[in-house]
Design an enzyme around this catalytic site. Structure first.
Site, PDB file in Angstrom:
ATOM      1  N   HIS A  71     -22.303 -26.201   9.806  1.00 53.65           N
ATOM      2  CA  HIS A  71     -22.673 -25.091  10.673  1.00 53.65           C
ATOM      3  C   HIS A  71     -21.425 -24.266  10.983  1.00 53.65           C
ATOM      4  O   HIS A  71     -20.434 -24.804  11.475  1.00 53.65           O
ATOM      5  CB  HIS A  71     -23.257 -25.598  11.997  1.00 53.65           C
ATOM      6  CG  HIS A  71     -24.362 -26.590  11.838  1.00 53.65           C
ATOM      7  ND1 HIS A  71     -24.644 -27.547  12.790  1.00 53.65           N
ATOM      8  CD2 HIS A  71     -25.276 -26.779  10.844  1.00 53.65           C
ATOM      9  CE1 HIS A  71     -25.678 -28.275  12.395  1.00 53.65           C
ATOM     10  NE2 HIS A  71     -26.069 -27.836  11.218  1.00 53.65           N
ATOM     11  N   TYR A 134     -16.681 -31.497  22.395  1.00 55.42           N
ATOM     12  CA  TYR A 134     -16.120 -30.224  21.939  1.00 55.42           C
ATOM     13  C   TYR A 134     -16.218 -29.157  23.018  1.00 55.42           C
ATOM     14  O   TYR A 134     -17.215 -29.044  23.734  1.00 55.42           O
ATOM     15  CB  TYR A 134     -16.741 -29.758  20.624  1.00 55.42           C
ATOM     16  CG  TYR A 134     -18.234 -29.811  20.484  1.00 55.42           C
ATOM     17  CD1 TYR A 134     -19.005 -28.671  20.635  1.00 55.42           C
ATOM     18  CD2 TYR A 134     -18.876 -31.016  20.173  1.00 55.42           C
ATOM     19  CE1 TYR A 134     -20.383 -28.717  20.474  1.00 55.42           C
ATOM     20  CE2 TYR A 134     -20.249 -31.073  20.012  1.00 55.42           C
ATOM     21  CZ  TYR A 134     -20.999 -29.918  20.173  1.00 55.42           C
ATOM     22  OH  TYR A 134     -22.362 -29.961  20.036  1.00 55.42           O
TER      23      TYR A 134
END
Length: 469
Positions: A71, A134
């Site tokens: 992605h 993240y």
């Protein structure tokens, strides 16, 4: 890959531009371990961009072999492992020469990776009960997900050597169906918004950025600086820069009650609103300033000279400079005597020469012309090269001349007698007229922009070419 304690913090480049692999200091004993997962000051010093994260996400994977990707997302992200190990694969899916470049690495709690916007990322867990975290610099939404770019995990061109073969890995049906590299539409660059696109500088910027699909041009009808409440509200995180080529420049009218209000509205209030947008969304703000921020008492003006404006227009430009200077990513281009496609001094003098008129022109104001093609090129140079943020003087080069001396050059180039120009003082020229005070010297020190690698053209050369056109 063993967890190594007490490594120094350091960043390593990868074959993908902007993708950085970090070693993180981890401190451990018989109780377990501790690390500073993200520490802005230290990581900026190590090379991490100041990307401004606004959201923290955690992905937990129960089984080894869980594979997600590939992605490419419309934001930057900083990925590190909380527990376990992962294999990471990154493919550059941005427009440009590095499209398709691949990098892989194994990550554990002592490593992290900075993934720039548009770089495809995929992660495969190598242990059960693995979690990674993240940081991202935009808020996730369903609309934002529509901007993703995808690549198939099994793409033959990328040829990623997965530690756990994909036929034995845990994948989603969506990830299995992503396109091969030759069917991927690259993620476009972030946009640049040019305001004041119908002015002299705006027209030059249209030429400087001709053919660049990521540059948007807004005229006053699109983006009226005098009325911030009417501004459109695009997804600002999709922009890398705002170039403000619009301003209130009616120097004499600014001394009137109505002009003063208009000048402050456009040159300060609107610029303050742009500054808030730029600071909030990590956008570079490019602002064009003026020699009028100085009183002209210095023979040559350096970038760090304190402002000393004489009139309302100069005061508004000095105030805007102060506002823009606190935006983390900014370029202030201080310029003088601008000449471009529109009404200006050179066109006026050329018209007078063509009509056989012998005018009186001011002799005691000295400076250099700035042609908009060079001002636009200088703006693009700073943005393209990522030059240090700050204030830059920019004009064309050559000996500083008075307005009268420039007028004589124009008359000679037009085939007229330079003696037709009568030099007068500023006081004489503006006697019995309502006029703003002007700086006597508008000459800049140009060493900073030159040291930034931008080549300035001689004013005399540009003047001759301008008149020839």
């Amino acid at each position: 890959m063993e967890l190594e304690f007490a490594k120094p913090l350091q960043a390593a480049p990868t074959p993908i531009p902007g993708l950085l692999l970090f070693d993180l200091p981890v401190h451990g004993d018989n109780r377990g371990w501790f690390k500073e997962n993200w520490q802005r000051e230290k990581m900026l010093a190590a090379g991490l961009p100041d990307f401004g994260p606004v959201q923290n996400n955690i992905s937990f994977n129960e089984k080894a072999g869980t594979t997600r990707g590939i992605h490419a997302e419309p934001w930057d992200k900083f990925v590190s492992v909380a527990t376990g190990r992962i294999f990471g694969a990154w493919v550059d899916l941005r427009e440009g020469p590095s499209f398709g470049t691949v990098f892989t690495a194994e990550l554990n709690a002592a490593t992290a990776v900075f993934v720039p916007r548009g770089v495809g990322n995929a992660f495969q867990t190598l242990e059960d009960n693995t979690a990674y975290t993240y940081l991202v610099n935009d808020h996730w939404s369903a609309a934002a997900q529509e901007q993703y770019t995808f690549l198939n995990l099994a793409d033959e061109t990328a040829a990623i050597d997965w530690p756990i073969p994909l036929q034995r890995a845990e994948l989603s049906d969506k990830d299995r169906a992503h396109p091969r590299l030759d069917q991927v539409t690259p993620m476009p660059a972030k946009k640049i918004l040019v305001l004041g696109a119908d002015g002299q500088l705006g027209r030059a910027l249209r030429t400087a950025y001709a053919g660049q699909a990521h540059v948007e041009f807004a005229t006053r009808a699109d983006f009226d600086l005098a009325h911030p409440g009417t501004w459109p509200a695009p997804h600002w995180r999709g922009y890398s820069a705002i170039i403000n080529a619009a301003a209130y420049t009616a120097v004499d009218k600014a001394e009137t009650d109505q002009g003063r209000r208009e000048a402050w509205a456009v040159n300060v209030t609107a610029v303050s609103a742009l500054a808030r947008i730029a600071a909030a969304h990590g956008i570079t703000l490019v602002h064009v300033s003026s020699d009028y921020v100085f009183d002209g008492s210095a023979e040559v003006h350096a970038e760090d000279e304190p402002p000393s404006p004489l009139g309302v227009y100069g005061a508004t430009k000095a105030a805007a400079d102060a506002v823009v200077a606190v935006v983390p990513r900014h370029y202030i281009l201080r310029t003088s005597w601008v000449i471009g496609d529109g009404a200006n001094f050179v066109r006026t003098m050329a018209s007078l020469a063509g009509r056989g008129i012998a005018p009186a022109v001011v002799e005691d104001q000295v400076g250099r012309l700035t042609f908009t093609e060079d001002l636009a090129a200088g703006i693009r140079h700073l943005l393209d090269t990522g030059a240090p943020f700050g204030t830059y003087n920019l004009s064309n080069t050559g000996d500083p001349l008075s307005w009268a001396a420039i007028a004589r050059k124009i008359y000679l180039l037009a085939g007229r007698d330079a003696a037709d120009i009568a030099g007068v003082s500023t006081a004489e020229y503006f006697a019995d007229k309502d006029a703003a005070p002007r700086p006597a010297s508008s000459s800049f020190d140009l060493s900073k922009i030159t040291e930034a690698g931008f080549v300035l053209a001689p004013a005399a050369e540009r003047l001759a070419a301008y008149l020839a056109r």
